[in-house]
Design a protein around this motif. Sequence first.
Motif, PDB file in Angstrom:
ATOM      1  N   SER A  17       0.812  -1.216   0.000  1.00  0.00           N
ATOM      2  CA  SER A  17       0.000   0.000   0.000  1.00  0.00           C
ATOM      3  C   SER A  17       0.849   1.271   0.000  1.00  0.00           C
ATOM      4  O   SER A  17       1.781   1.399  -0.781  1.00  0.00           O
ATOM      5  CB  SER A  17      -0.976  -0.037   1.184  1.00  0.00           C
ATOM      6  OG  SER A  17      -1.777  -1.197   1.128  1.00  0.00           O
ATOM      7  N   ILE A  18       0.541   2.219   0.881  1.00  0.00           N
ATOM      8  CA  ILE A  18       1.259   3.494   0.889  1.00  0.00           C
ATOM      9  C   ILE A  18       2.730   3.308   1.204  1.00  0.00           C
ATOM     10  O   ILE A  18       3.586   4.071   0.727  1.00  0.00           O
ATOM     11  CB  ILE A  18       0.599   4.472   1.890  1.00  0.00           C
ATOM     12  CG1 ILE A  18      -0.742   4.959   1.334  1.00  0.00           C
ATOM     13  CG2 ILE A  18       1.504   5.664   2.182  1.00  0.00           C
ATOM     14  CD1 ILE A  18      -1.532   5.848   2.281  1.00  0.00           C
ATOM     15  N   THR A  19       3.057   2.288   1.993  1.00  0.00           N
ATOM     16  CA  THR A  19       4.454   2.040   2.350  1.00  0.00           C
ATOM     17  C   THR A  19       5.301   1.774   1.114  1.00  0.00           C
ATOM     18  O   THR A  19       6.513   2.011   1.123  1.00  0.00           O
ATOM     19  CB  THR A  19       4.541   0.852   3.335  1.00  0.00           C
ATOM     20  OG1 THR A  19       3.583   1.039   4.373  1.00  0.00           O
ATOM     21  CG2 THR A  19       5.932   0.747   3.941  1.00  0.00           C
ATOM     22  N   ILE A  20       4.682   1.310   0.043  1.00  0.00           N
ATOM     23  CA  ILE A  20       5.365   1.152  -1.240  1.00  0.00           C
ATOM     24  C   ILE A  20       5.116   2.360  -2.145  1.00  0.00           C
ATOM     25  O   ILE A  20       6.045   2.876  -2.779  1.00  0.00           O
ATOM     26  CB  ILE A  20       4.913  -0.141  -1.950  1.00  0.00           C
ATOM     27  CG1 ILE A  20       5.575  -1.361  -1.293  1.00  0.00           C
ATOM     28  CG2 ILE A  20       5.241  -0.100  -3.433  1.00  0.00           C
ATOM     29  CD1 ILE A  20       5.244  -2.677  -1.962  1.00  0.00           C
ATOM     30  N   ALA A  21       3.888   2.829  -2.214  1.00  0.00           N
ATOM     31  CA  ALA A  21       3.544   3.895  -3.161  1.00  0.00           C
ATOM     32  C   ALA A  21       4.370   5.152  -2.950  1.00  0.00           C
ATOM     33  O   ALA A  21       4.852   5.768  -3.920  1.00  0.00           O
ATOM     34  CB  ALA A  21       2.055   4.220  -3.051  1.00  0.00           C
ATOM     35  N   LEU A  22       4.552   5.560  -1.701  1.00  0.00           N
ATOM     36  CA  LEU A  22       5.260   6.807  -1.418  1.00  0.00           C
ATOM     37  C   LEU A  22       6.707   6.777  -1.900  1.00  0.00           C
ATOM     38  O   LEU A  22       7.133   7.663  -2.661  1.00  0.00           O
ATOM     39  CB  LEU A  22       5.162   7.132   0.073  1.00  0.00           C
ATOM     40  CG  LEU A  22       5.889   8.382   0.560  1.00  0.00           C
ATOM     41  CD1 LEU A  22       5.443   9.610  -0.213  1.00  0.00           C
ATOM     42  CD2 LEU A  22       5.638   8.587   2.060  1.00  0.00           C
ATOM     43  N   PRO A  23       7.525   5.788  -1.519  1.00  0.00           N
ATOM     44  CA  PRO A  23       8.907   5.796  -2.003  1.00  0.00           C
ATOM     45  C   PRO A  23       9.030   5.558  -3.507  1.00  0.00           C
ATOM     46  O   PRO A  23       9.918   6.125  -4.153  1.00  0.00           O
ATOM     47  CB  PRO A  23       9.576   4.676  -1.202  1.00  0.00           C
ATOM     48  CG  PRO A  23       8.471   3.809  -0.720  1.00  0.00           C
ATOM     49  CD  PRO A  23       7.301   4.715  -0.518  1.00  0.00           C
ATOM     50  N   GLY A 214       1.621  -6.312  -6.195  1.00  0.00           N
ATOM     51  CA  GLY A 214       0.562  -5.574  -6.873  1.00  0.00           C
ATOM     52  C   GLY A 214       0.668  -4.078  -6.637  1.00  0.00           C
ATOM     53  O   GLY A 214       0.445  -3.271  -7.553  1.00  0.00           O
ATOM     54  N   ASP A 215       1.022  -3.690  -5.424  1.00  0.00           N
ATOM     55  CA  ASP A 215       1.194  -2.274  -5.102  1.00  0.00           C
ATOM     56  C   ASP A 215       2.400  -1.692  -5.828  1.00  0.00           C
ATOM     57  O   ASP A 215       2.368  -0.542  -6.282  1.00  0.00           O
ATOM     58  CB  ASP A 215       1.354  -2.091  -3.594  1.00  0.00           C
ATOM     59  CG  ASP A 215       0.155  -2.611  -2.817  1.00  0.00           C
ATOM     60  OD1 ASP A 215      -0.978  -2.260  -3.181  1.00  0.00           O
ATOM     61  OD2 ASP A 215       0.354  -3.385  -1.871  1.00  0.00           O
ATOM     62  N   LEU A 216       3.463  -2.473  -5.934  1.00  0.00           N
ATOM     63  CA  LEU A 216       4.639  -2.026  -6.677  1.00  0.00           C
ATOM     64  C   LEU A 216       4.289  -1.814  -8.146  1.00  0.00           C
ATOM     65  O   LEU A 216       4.662  -0.805  -8.755  1.00  0.00           O
ATOM     66  CB  LEU A 216       5.761  -3.060  -6.541  1.00  0.00           C
ATOM     67  CG  LEU A 216       7.036  -2.787  -7.338  1.00  0.00           C
ATOM     68  CD1 LEU A 216       7.695  -1.486  -6.884  1.00  0.00           C
ATOM     69  CD2 LEU A 216       8.009  -3.960  -7.195  1.00  0.00           C
ATOM     70  N   PHE A 217       3.560  -2.760  -8.721  1.00  0.00           N
ATOM     71  CA  PHE A 217       3.162  -2.670 -10.118  1.00  0.00           C
ATOM     72  C   PHE A 217       2.287  -1.435 -10.355  1.00  0.00           C
ATOM     73  O   PHE A 217       2.532  -0.651 -11.288  1.00  0.00           O
ATOM     74  CB  PHE A 217       2.398  -3.939 -10.505  1.00  0.00           C
ATOM     75  CG  PHE A 217       1.748  -3.877 -11.855  1.00  0.00           C
ATOM     76  CD1 PHE A 217       2.478  -4.112 -13.004  1.00  0.00           C
ATOM     77  CD2 PHE A 217       0.397  -3.571 -11.973  1.00  0.00           C
ATOM     78  CE1 PHE A 217       1.884  -4.036 -14.253  1.00  0.00           C
ATOM     79  CE2 PHE A 217      -0.207  -3.500 -13.209  1.00  0.00           C
ATOM     80  CZ  PHE A 217       0.542  -3.737 -14.350  1.00  0.00           C
TER      81      PHE A 217
END
Length: 279
Positions: A17-23, A214-217
């Motif tokens: 989720s956001i832990t991936i999206a932000l960086p 999926g969040d990374l993609f």
Amino acid sequence: MKRVLTIQDISCIGKCSITIALPVLSTMGVECAILPTTLLSCHTAFPTFKSYDLTDHMMAIVDTWKQQDIHFDAIYTGYLGSFKEIELVKQIIHSFEDDDPLIFIDPVMGDHGKLYAGFDEAYVQENTTLCSLADIIVPNVTEAAYMTHMPYQSKYDVGYIRSMLDRLIEMGAKHAVITGVSLSPGKTGVYGFDGHSYFSYQNKHYDAIFYGTGDLFASTTVGALVQGYAMEDAFQLASDHTAHTIDVTMQDPDRVWYGVDFESTLCDLGNIKKGCNRI
């Protein structure tokens, strides 16, 4: 600098989720504003976790942005855990419609032919109405089957995927891209449709499951799109980067069980600039 608003949960520990999206978005040269729906001590795959619902605070946060004339180039949603969160996201999309942002919705609700715990057909319908507001939706095969009321099939052909895409477009989204599509042994990828033409892209299939892929993609796709990539190029880049990150993760003997090692490949996204065609 382009600015993306992502609306989804945030885990203090856990790669999703956001832990991936932000960086990821920040590394791609995009300002990432966050609107957490839920604060989790760690994501829900952990044996125990604490969860704090933030939905009652979401619109107050948005109101402060409106007062300060904040604008967004894209709004990107991930996991939404309740009807209330979906309704709030609809309100937020409408409140920023004068910006004409790219609306990118990942309707996270199930996998492997089943809905996630706590979701039912009524939730699917509500999420489908949200998807009708989108420029791009990215359901997996399970989610697409539920949204289109088609029987889920673990083995399928191109006709089955195209039928789902046709129905998804009829529901209102401008572009539909189904993820996790496997059309030949040892391959997996995406299959998309814009109402006029289809496209597909396949990568090596990895016989492993890592939380956060999926969040990374999705995050990589959004970053590429707002930096000027054509849609097919953005999805190809995101597919390649996600596959590469899975490969790197599998080679690490010290990898953690609770997420993909997306930090190890962030540097590969640092060359994404407006106007680039490839990294």
